[in-house]
Structures are given as C-alpha cells and as structure tokens.
Write a protein that holds these residues in place. Structure first.
Motif, PDB file in Angstrom:
ATOM      1  N   MET A   1       7.174  24.554  -2.880  1.00 46.28           N
ATOM      2  CA  MET A   1       6.363  24.242  -4.266  1.00 46.28           C
ATOM      3  C   MET A   1       6.377  25.018  -5.736  1.00 46.28           C
ATOM      4  O   MET A   1       6.958  26.333  -4.924  1.00 46.28           O
ATOM      5  N   THR A   2       6.948  25.018  -6.418  1.00 43.78           N
ATOM      6  CA  THR A   2       7.030  26.177  -7.179  1.00 43.78           C
ATOM      7  C   THR A   2       5.879  26.480  -8.194  1.00 43.78           C
ATOM      8  O   THR A   2       5.155  25.679  -8.844  1.00 43.78           O
ATOM      9  N   ARG A   3       5.665  28.035  -8.029  1.00 42.31           N
ATOM     10  CA  ARG A   3       3.680  28.029  -9.025  1.00 42.31           C
ATOM     11  C   ARG A   3       4.226  28.072  -9.561  1.00 42.31           C
ATOM     12  O   ARG A   3       5.331  29.266 -11.303  1.00 42.31           O
ATOM     13  N   ARG A   4       3.142  27.571 -11.022  1.00 41.52           N
ATOM     14  CA  ARG A   4       3.291  27.596 -12.095  1.00 41.52           C
ATOM     15  C   ARG A   4       2.308  28.836 -12.400  1.00 41.52           C
ATOM     16  O   ARG A   4       1.500  29.144 -12.085  1.00 41.52           O
ATOM     17  N   LYS A   5       3.062  29.235 -13.708  1.00 41.55           N
ATOM     18  CA  LYS A   5       2.324  30.423 -14.147  1.00 41.55           C
ATOM     19  C   LYS A   5       1.310  30.586 -15.062  1.00 41.55           C
ATOM     20  O   LYS A   5      -0.174  31.115 -15.180  1.00 41.55           O
ATOM     21  N   TYR A   6       0.778  29.066 -15.783  1.00 44.31           N
ATOM     22  CA  TYR A   6      -0.534  28.910 -15.832  1.00 44.31           C
ATOM     23  C   TYR A   6      -1.145  27.225 -15.947  1.00 44.31           C
ATOM     24  O   TYR A   6       0.315  26.725 -16.353  1.00 44.31           O
ATOM     25  N   ARG A   7      -2.559  26.506 -15.645  1.00 44.34           N
ATOM     26  CA  ARG A   7      -2.732  25.397 -15.206  1.00 44.34           C
ATOM     27  C   ARG A   7      -4.066  25.027 -15.507  1.00 44.34           C
ATOM     28  O   ARG A   7      -4.278  25.477 -16.254  1.00 44.34           O
ATOM     29  N   SER A   8      -4.312  23.617 -15.954  1.00 43.55           N
ATOM     30  CA  SER A   8      -5.161  22.758 -16.724  1.00 43.55           C
ATOM     31  C   SER A   8      -6.247  22.840 -15.508  1.00 43.55           C
ATOM     32  O   SER A   8      -6.041  22.788 -14.122  1.00 43.55           O
ATOM     33  N   GLN A   9      -7.418  23.380 -15.393  1.00 45.24           N
ATOM     34  CA  GLN A   9      -8.242  23.290 -14.694  1.00 45.24           C
ATOM     35  C   GLN A   9      -8.740  21.678 -14.511  1.00 45.24           C
ATOM     36  O   GLN A   9      -8.862  21.658 -13.339  1.00 45.24           O
ATOM     37  N   ALA A  10      -8.238  20.756 -14.849  1.00 35.49           N
ATOM     38  CA  ALA A  10      -8.157  19.546 -14.183  1.00 35.49           C
ATOM     39  C   ALA A  10      -7.797  19.278 -13.790  1.00 35.49           C
ATOM     40  O   ALA A  10      -7.612  18.628 -12.016  1.00 35.49           O
ATOM     41  N   GLY A  11      -6.192  19.940 -13.763  1.00 37.62           N
ATOM     42  CA  GLY A  11      -4.607  19.703 -12.822  1.00 37.62           C
ATOM     43  C   GLY A  11      -5.523  20.292 -11.428  1.00 37.62           C
ATOM     44  O   GLY A  11      -5.381  19.475 -10.174  1.00 37.62           O
ATOM     45  N   ILE A  12      -5.937  21.456 -11.780  1.00 38.32           N
ATOM     46  CA  ILE A  12      -6.362  21.714 -10.228  1.00 38.32           C
ATOM     47  C   ILE A  12      -7.249  21.154  -9.702  1.00 38.32           C
ATOM     48  O   ILE A  12      -6.969  21.184  -7.949  1.00 38.32           O
ATOM     49  N   ILE A  13      -8.360  21.092 -10.350  1.00 42.22           N
ATOM     50  CA  ILE A  13      -9.217  19.653  -9.736  1.00 42.22           C
ATOM     51  C   ILE A  13      -8.525  18.896  -8.933  1.00 42.22           C
ATOM     52  O   ILE A  13      -9.027  18.299  -7.731  1.00 42.22           O
ATOM     53  N   LEU A  14      -7.793  18.151  -9.572  1.00 41.89           N
ATOM     54  CA  LEU A  14      -7.477  16.883  -9.318  1.00 41.89           C
ATOM     55  C   LEU A  14      -6.077  17.120  -8.184  1.00 41.89           C
ATOM     56  O   LEU A  14      -6.449  15.897  -7.561  1.00 41.89           O
ATOM     57  N   ASP A  15      -5.681  18.712  -7.614  1.00 38.07           N
ATOM     58  CA  ASP A  15      -5.434  18.672  -6.664  1.00 38.07           C
ATOM     59  C   ASP A  15      -5.622  19.022  -5.575  1.00 38.07           C
ATOM     60  O   ASP A  15      -6.050  18.374  -3.934  1.00 38.07           O
ATOM     61  N   ILE A  16      -7.173  19.708  -5.832  1.00 33.89           N
ATOM     62  CA  ILE A  16      -8.244  19.986  -4.950  1.00 33.89           C
ATOM     63  C   ILE A  16      -8.426  18.233  -4.155  1.00 33.89           C
ATOM     64  O   ILE A  16      -8.791  18.493  -2.854  1.00 33.89           O
ATOM     65  N   LEU A  17      -8.692  17.853  -5.003  1.00 34.09           N
ATOM     66  CA  LEU A  17     -10.591  16.612  -4.720  1.00 34.09           C
ATOM     67  C   LEU A  17      -8.759  15.448  -4.031  1.00 34.09           C
ATOM     68  O   LEU A  17      -8.759  14.597  -3.176  1.00 34.09           O
ATOM     69  N   GLU A  18      -8.237  15.989  -4.553  1.00 39.37           N
ATOM     70  CA  GLU A  18      -6.795  15.048  -3.574  1.00 39.37           C
ATOM     71  C   GLU A  18      -6.001  14.799  -2.384  1.00 39.37           C
ATOM     72  O   GLU A  18      -6.005  14.612  -1.467  1.00 39.37           O
ATOM     73  N   ALA A  19      -6.536  16.594  -1.781  1.00 40.64           N
ATOM     74  CA  ALA A  19      -6.014  17.165  -0.321  1.00 40.64           C
ATOM     75  C   ALA A  19      -7.227  16.487   0.008  1.00 40.64           C
ATOM     76  O   ALA A  19      -7.464  16.353   1.104  1.00 40.64           O
ATOM     77  N   LEU A  20      -8.300  17.086  -0.266  1.00 48.64           N
ATOM     78  CA  LEU A  20      -9.722  16.320   0.363  1.00 48.64           C
ATOM     79  C   LEU A  20      -9.976  15.205   0.915  1.00 48.64           C
ATOM     80  O   LEU A  20     -10.389  14.537   1.948  1.00 48.64           O
ATOM     81  N   GLU A  21      -9.461  14.217   0.179  1.00 46.62           N
ATOM     82  CA  GLU A  21      -9.600  12.963   0.294  1.00 46.62           C
ATOM     83  C   GLU A  21      -8.587  12.864   1.026  1.00 46.62           C
ATOM     84  O   GLU A  21      -8.828  12.352   2.149  1.00 46.62           O
ATOM     85  N   ARG A  22      -7.379  13.403   1.050  1.00 48.72           N
ATOM     86  CA  ARG A  22      -6.629  12.310   1.824  1.00 48.72           C
ATOM     87  C   ARG A  22      -6.328  13.733   3.528  1.00 48.72           C
ATOM     88  O   ARG A  22      -6.004  12.311   4.015  1.00 48.72           O
TER      89      ARG A  22
END
Lengths: 90, 211
Positions: A1-22
């Motif tokens: 996975m490539t690391r992006r230099k800036y990300r939206s808070q919504a995107g980060i929250i989405l990743d975290i919630l998806e991981a926790l749900e999965r």
C-alpha cells in the motif's frame, strides 16, 4: 500500500471503521496498518472518534465500532463518490 | 422573430438548469453537513455551507435572467434603450451572482484545507490546490466577461481615438494571460498579467488618451 502525504479526516475515519467492521475489535497497532497512518495521527483520530461515539474502547486496549460508527460508515460509503468529486482524498 | 424565439428557448433552458443545479447543491450541502455531524469533521460542514452559497448564487443568476432577459427574449426592448445596453442588462444576474460563487469557492477551498491532515511530512495545503486553481480561473473568467462588455460599450459610446479601448484591451489581455497560466504552467504569464494590469492605467494618462 503506498503512503499518501495528506488525507481527509473522512477518508481516515472510513478506513478505520471499515477495518473494525471487517476484523472486529483491533488494537491501535493493527489500526495503524489498516488506516496507513503514523501512530501520533492515529491516536489523534481515535481520540476524536471516541469523543464522537464512533468507536469504543474494549478490554486489552482494543477499539470496537459502535452503532453510531456503523451508521457513519454507511453514510460515508454512500457519499464516497461525492466526497472524492469535491476534492476530499479518501 | 425566429431570433427572439431562439433567445427565449436559451433563457428558459438556462433558468431551468440553474434551478435544478440549485436544488442539487442544496441537497448535497445538507448531506455533507449531516456527515459532518456524524463523524465530527468541521471541514465537511464548511463544504456543505459552500454548496448552499453556490445554490444561492445559482438562484440569484436564474432570477436575474428571468427578470431581465425574458422581455428581451420576447422582443420587448424596455424604455427604448440601445440594444447593446439591454443585452448587457440581461447578463446582470451573472454579475450579481459572481460574489456568491467567489464566496462558495473560497469556502470550498477552506473546507478541503480544514478537512485534510498531514501524514508523513506532507502539506495539507496541496489538497486545496485544485479548488484554488478553479477559483482563480473562474474569477478571471468573470472579469474577462465584464471587461469585454466594458470594451464593447467604450467602442460604441466612447470618443473615437481615445485610450479607453487600449486600457480595456490591456486589462483583457492581462486576465487572458492569467487564464492561460494553469494550462501552460509558464511562470512568465504571472508577471505578464501583472505588468499588463499595471500598465493599463498609464494608457489613460498618455497624451492622446488622458485629455
């Protein structure tokens, strides 16, 4: 996975919630991998998510998704295309 | 008669599109604000407000068209004003709406800035760059339209041989150069644009134009 230099808070929250749900309740170290975030940024985001009631701390320093978190995840998934069109990096 | 009918169809289509766009913007703004409340990201709420301001701009533009352009479309030239003036008045909705658009784009850029966070040493300012470019582009485009109208008026009503057309011509070139900047990426265009804007008033002071 490539690391992006800036990300939206919504995107980060989405990743975290998806991981926790999965995967179910996860420790911060595992969330770092799933959200592709350095530790200090992850702690800031988790603190905000706890405040908003999106996640809750379980035993053994693990985090779990709440009912409100599931609702947020649903709305975030529905809005993914709109957010990306408006310039939010998810 | 056929020309008036064509203008009429154009006006009604533009008004209809503007109303639809305003409705869509209001809906999307509400959605962003709801999402903002859910996940606690203030940036999303600012983005929602930007869309509401954009909707207000579209409504103002549509109402301006309805008010000014429909009599023109039906061939009723009010108060016997010259046709050019009537046509310029028909576009006043766009001019009245442009501050709303400017505010909306600015809020959008602020929203993206607020909503992004630096990861791995990056700068969140870069996330807002596309919208800042769009704001810059549209700002120059609106100014080009206004200046083209001013040039047309000066050519029609101004004293022959005066410096007005040169003044407006230079301003138009300056904003055209600014518009080309995002495409060409040549930094010289920034200086050329500023120099043209700086030199334009000098044309009015020149011996033949300042009298």
């Amino acid at each position: 996975m490539t690391r992006r230099k800036y990300r939206s808070q919504a995107g980060i929250i989405l990743d975290i919630l998806e991981a926790l749900e999965r995967e179910g309740p996860l420790p911060a170290t595992r969330l770092m991998y799933h959200a592709n975030l350095p530790y200090n940024r992850l702690k800031e985001t988790l603190a905000r998510m706890l405040e908003e009631g999106l996640v809750e701390e379980t035993g053994e320093k693990r985090y779990a998704i709440t009912q409100r978190g599931r609702e947020a995840l649903r709305v975030l998934r529905e809005s993914r295309r709109i957010l990306e069109s408006l310039g939010y990096r998810l | 008669m056929r020309e008036h009918a064509a203008v009429g169809v154009g006006v009604y289509l533009a008004v209809l599109t503007a109303f639809l766009g305003a409705a869509a913007s209001l809906y999307l703004g509400r959605r962003l604000c709801r999402l903002s409340r859910l996940v606690g990201d203030r940036g999303l709420c600012i983005g929602g407000c930007a869309l509401w301001v954009y909707a207000a701009g579209l409504l103002v533009e549509a109402l301006g068209l309805l008010h000014a352009a429909i009599p023109l479309a039906h061939g009723h030239l009010a108060l016997g004003r010259p046709e050019l003036v009537e046509r310029l008045l028909a576009g006043r909705g766009v001019l009245l709406a442009s501050p709303f658009y400017a505010v909306s784009y600015t809020l959008s850029a602020v929203a993206i800035y607020v909503s992004h966070m630096e990861v791995d040493g990056g700068s969140r300012l870069y996330a807002a760059v596309p919208l800042i470019v769009q704001l810059y582009f549209d700002f120059n485009l609106v100014l080009l339209a206004v200046l083209a109208a001013a040039l047309a008026g000066t050519l029609r009503y101004g004293r022959p041989g005066a410096a007005g057309p040169i003044y407006y011509g230079m301003l138009i070139l300056s904003h055209a150069a600014a518009l080309l900047l995002p495409y060409s990426g040549a930094p010289e265009l920034v200086y050329a644009s500023t120099m043209l804007r700086g030199a334009a008033p000098l044309a009015l002071l020149a011996p033949s134009g300042g009298r």
